[in-house]
Design an enzyme around this catalytic site. Structure first.
Site, mmCIF file in Angstrom:
data_model
loop_
_atom_site.group_PDB
_atom_site.id
_atom_site.type_symbol
_atom_site.label_atom_id
_atom_site.label_comp_id
_atom_site.label_asym_id
_atom_site.label_seq_id
_atom_site.Cartn_x
_atom_site.Cartn_y
_atom_site.Cartn_z
ATOM 1 N N HIS A 171 0.832 -1.198 0.000
ATOM 2 C CA HIS A 171 0.000 0.000 0.000
ATOM 3 C C HIS A 171 0.873 1.257 0.000
ATOM 4 O O HIS A 171 0.613 2.204 -0.752
ATOM 5 C CB HIS A 171 -0.921 -0.001 1.223
ATOM 6 C CG HIS A 171 -1.856 -1.159 1.281
ATOM 7 N ND1 HIS A 171 -3.227 -1.013 1.199
ATOM 8 C CD2 HIS A 171 -1.624 -2.493 1.404
ATOM 9 C CE1 HIS A 171 -3.805 -2.207 1.284
ATOM 10 N NE2 HIS A 171 -2.853 -3.118 1.416
ATOM 11 N N ASP A 177 -5.802 5.702 1.479
ATOM 12 C CA ASP A 177 -6.055 4.277 1.275
ATOM 13 C C ASP A 177 -7.467 3.949 1.758
ATOM 14 O O ASP A 177 -7.930 4.479 2.769
ATOM 15 C CB ASP A 177 -5.019 3.463 2.059
ATOM 16 C CG ASP A 177 -4.984 2.004 1.652
ATOM 17 O OD1 ASP A 177 -5.959 1.284 1.935
ATOM 18 O OD2 ASP A 177 -3.974 1.568 1.060
ATOM 19 N N SER A 223 -6.016 -0.050 -3.374
ATOM 20 C CA SER A 223 -4.687 -0.590 -3.675
ATOM 21 C C SER A 223 -4.751 -1.900 -4.456
ATOM 22 O O SER A 223 -3.729 -2.527 -4.698
ATOM 23 C CB SER A 223 -3.911 -0.825 -2.374
ATOM 24 O OG SER A 223 -4.565 -1.813 -1.597
ATOM 25 N N ALA A 238 14.706 -7.493 -2.546
ATOM 26 C CA ALA A 238 15.003 -7.644 -3.972
ATOM 27 C C ALA A 238 14.516 -6.433 -4.769
ATOM 28 O O ALA A 238 13.445 -5.895 -4.490
ATOM 29 C CB ALA A 238 14.348 -8.903 -4.516
ATOM 30 N N TRP A 258 -1.342 -6.808 -6.201
ATOM 31 C CA TRP A 258 -1.580 -5.878 -7.307
ATOM 32 C C TRP A 258 -0.334 -5.101 -7.695
ATOM 33 O O TRP A 258 -0.119 -4.803 -8.870
ATOM 34 C CB TRP A 258 -2.732 -4.930 -6.999
ATOM 35 C CG TRP A 258 -3.137 -4.147 -8.222
ATOM 36 C CD1 TRP A 258 -3.166 -2.794 -8.362
ATOM 37 C CD2 TRP A 258 -3.566 -4.691 -9.481
ATOM 38 N NE1 TRP A 258 -3.577 -2.447 -9.626
ATOM 39 C CE2 TRP A 258 -3.835 -3.598 -10.343
ATOM 40 C CE3 TRP A 258 -3.746 -5.984 -9.970
ATOM 41 C CZ2 TRP A 258 -4.269 -3.766 -11.660
ATOM 42 C CZ3 TRP A 258 -4.188 -6.149 -11.285
ATOM 43 C CH2 TRP A 258 -4.433 -5.048 -12.105
ATOM 44 N N SER A 278 2.684 -6.284 -7.775
ATOM 45 C CA SER A 278 3.427 -7.193 -8.640
ATOM 46 C C SER A 278 2.750 -7.358 -9.991
ATOM 47 O O SER A 278 3.415 -7.392 -11.038
ATOM 48 C CB SER A 278 3.593 -8.552 -7.959
ATOM 49 O OG SER A 278 4.429 -8.448 -6.823
#
Length: 503
Positions: free
Chosen positions: A50, A155, A178, A379, A399, A401
């Site tokens: 988020h 949000d 989100s 990463a 979402w 990704s």
């Protein structure tokens, strides 16, 4: 002394009680000569998926020379700035960060052995974050005289925190979702859900259940319900998506919004799109794990590597980690695998948060050193997906990704865990047809065996079917980027949104 101590928030309002506009006044609003036309206040839920989206939206709005105030807890403001990818938040001088304290909260570790993968260990953080209501009300009170219009973008799960904006005569709010428009459309009403089912399969036959069964704990369902009641106070809804991805779904939602006298804006993708894949490199980091990962990818052939990562809220049992490891090795395809524990409520609370709690099979990393790269640190997902050697993405279908993968033209091996992810997996595999399913949602409590992991990787990376999905994903990514470039539809929609809030 923190300024929020100077203001006591009024009693909670009922979302449909319009009398509060007159009964709970703050200090009278005064016009001043040096006002900005508009000031934007961003209020994210302090979970990484988020936080990340609203920080990226802050950048987009700030490029229009609009001052943006990004409001978060002290810990999570630090977290999101540390993890941001694709741009340096310090280069955007019109973003002002407000890190506010919240009361102490329980911070249990994730439970990798739970059959329900919803990250219930993060609920105490979500509950604690609602204590930002007082500090946020005080900040809005302070900012209100500085602009002709004060725009709050919050949000959907922080709606109760911003409820006091109704007491300010120049304030209006917009609810940010989100998740995908697809998932929201399924959630808001059975009528819309039925229309979506017809869009997917006109004959009514679909292999995957469209529902939220098993997606949340009862406690978090209650939290969602409370927050969504306060969302009724907002003037409209914002999505991190674009019409090239979800046009029919957005049309259904726009119809619903109009019936409620709300506006709808599809302003995504929010994430930066400049990348090595498309001719220019994202900013270099400091030579740590980011460079190690990208340098390894530089040595691989185009579209030859599958990226394997399950987000910031997924914890796997030792048994499941072993099955994934074996499946990836037996697939004989190149891979980059992010092996790390799920975030806790406070990622800085100890020195071992980013180190996996389970072990890989003995000798595994030595055996696969020519085939794969294991990444145990945070990463650089956006950088990785943008790399030309990446040909697939095994993902939980959060979402963030999904939209990053779509915008970079990478197909997905979908393995949903909780929340909106099962429905996002349907969007990817059945609507857009840019991915394969690793695991049916009806089997969500079962361990995915190595053979299933191997099959999914081979199907996506080594078959004609997978190549066709990749072709569709690349075409989708190309169209998405056209939408975002100057003059594109998304850029135009963002321009319209800026024009609307500065009207």
């Amino acid at each position: 002394m923190c300024m929020f101590l100077l203001y006591k928030a009024p009693k909670s309002h009922k979302p449909n009680d319009t009398s509060i506009l007159h009964t709970t006044p703050l200090t009278p609003y005064t016009m001043v000569a040096d006002q900005n036309p508009v000031a934007v206040v961003m209020i994210p839920l302090p979970l990484q998926g988020h936080l990340n989206q609203l920080l990226h939206l802050s950048r987009l709005i700030a490029t229009h020379k609009v001052p943006v105030h990004f409001v978060c807890t002290t810990t999570h403001g630090r977290q999101v700035k540390l993890r941001v990818q694709g741009w340096d938040p310090n280069t955007i001088s019109t973003i002002h960060f407000h890190d506010l304290p919240i009361p102490p909260f329980a911070c249990p570790p994730p439970n990798p052995n739970s059959t329900n993968k919803f990250p219930s260990h993060l609920q105490p953080l979500c509950e604690a974050a609602t204590n930002l209501r007082g500090p946020v009300a005080s900040l809005l009170h302070k900012l209100s005289p500085t602009a002709r219009r004060l725009v709050i973008i919050h949000d959907s799960l922080m709606s109760s925190v911003v409820q006091d904006f109704v007491s300010l005569p120049n304030a209006e709010s917009y609810t940010f979702h989100s998740v995908s428009a697809f998932s929201i459309a399924l959630y808001i009403s059975e009528k819309v859900g039925e229309q979506i089912r017809k869009l997917i399969k006109p004959n009514g036959i679909t292999k995957i259940s469209l529902s939220f069964e098993g997606c949340f704990t009862p406690e978090f369902k209650q939290f969602i319900s409370v927050q969504h009641e306060y969302a009724k106070l907002s003037s409209g809804r914002i999505y991190n998506t674009c019409r090239i991805i979800e046009q029919p779904i957005l049309e259904l939602l726009e119809s619903e919004a109009r019936s409620a006298n709300k506006l709808l804006w599809a302003l995504g993708p929010f994430n930066p799109l400049e990348s090595k894949r498309f001719g220019s490199k994202l900013p270099k980091k400091d030579g740590g794990p980011v460079d190690r990962c990208l340098n390894w990818l530089d040595k691989q052939a185009s579209n030859s590597v599958i990226f394997v990562s399950f987000g910031t809220t997924t914890s796997f049992s030792q048994q499941q980690v072993n099955e994934i490891a074996t499946g990836l090795e037996k697939s004989e395809h190149k891979f980059v695998w992010v092996v790390r524990d799920a975030d806790k409520g406070d990622v800085f609370s100890d020195n071992n948060n980013n180190i996996i709690r389970v072990e890989l099979p003995k000798g595994y990393e030595d055996r696969v050193k020519d085939q794969g790269l294991v990444v145990r640190e945070w990463a650089p997902q956006l950088d990785i997906l943008a790399h030309p050697s990446i040909g697939g993405f095994m993902s939980h279908c959060g979402w963030n990704s999904c939209i990053e993968s779509m915008s970079m033209g990478v197909p997905i091996a979908a393995w949903p865990m909780h929340s909106d992810q099962p429905n996002n997996a349907v969007l990817v595999t059945e609507v857009l047809k840019t991915g394969v399913l690793v695991k049916d949602w009806c089997q969500r409590e079962e361990v995915v065996v190595a053979a299933a992991v191997e099959k999914a990787v081979r199907r996506l990376m080594g078959t004609n079917e997978g190549a066709e999905m990749r072709r569709r994903a690349v075409a989708l990514g190309t169209n998405v980027r056209k939408y975002v470039l100057d003059g594109g539809v998304t850029q135009t929609e963002l321009g319209k949104f800026i024009a609307h809030i500065t009207r």
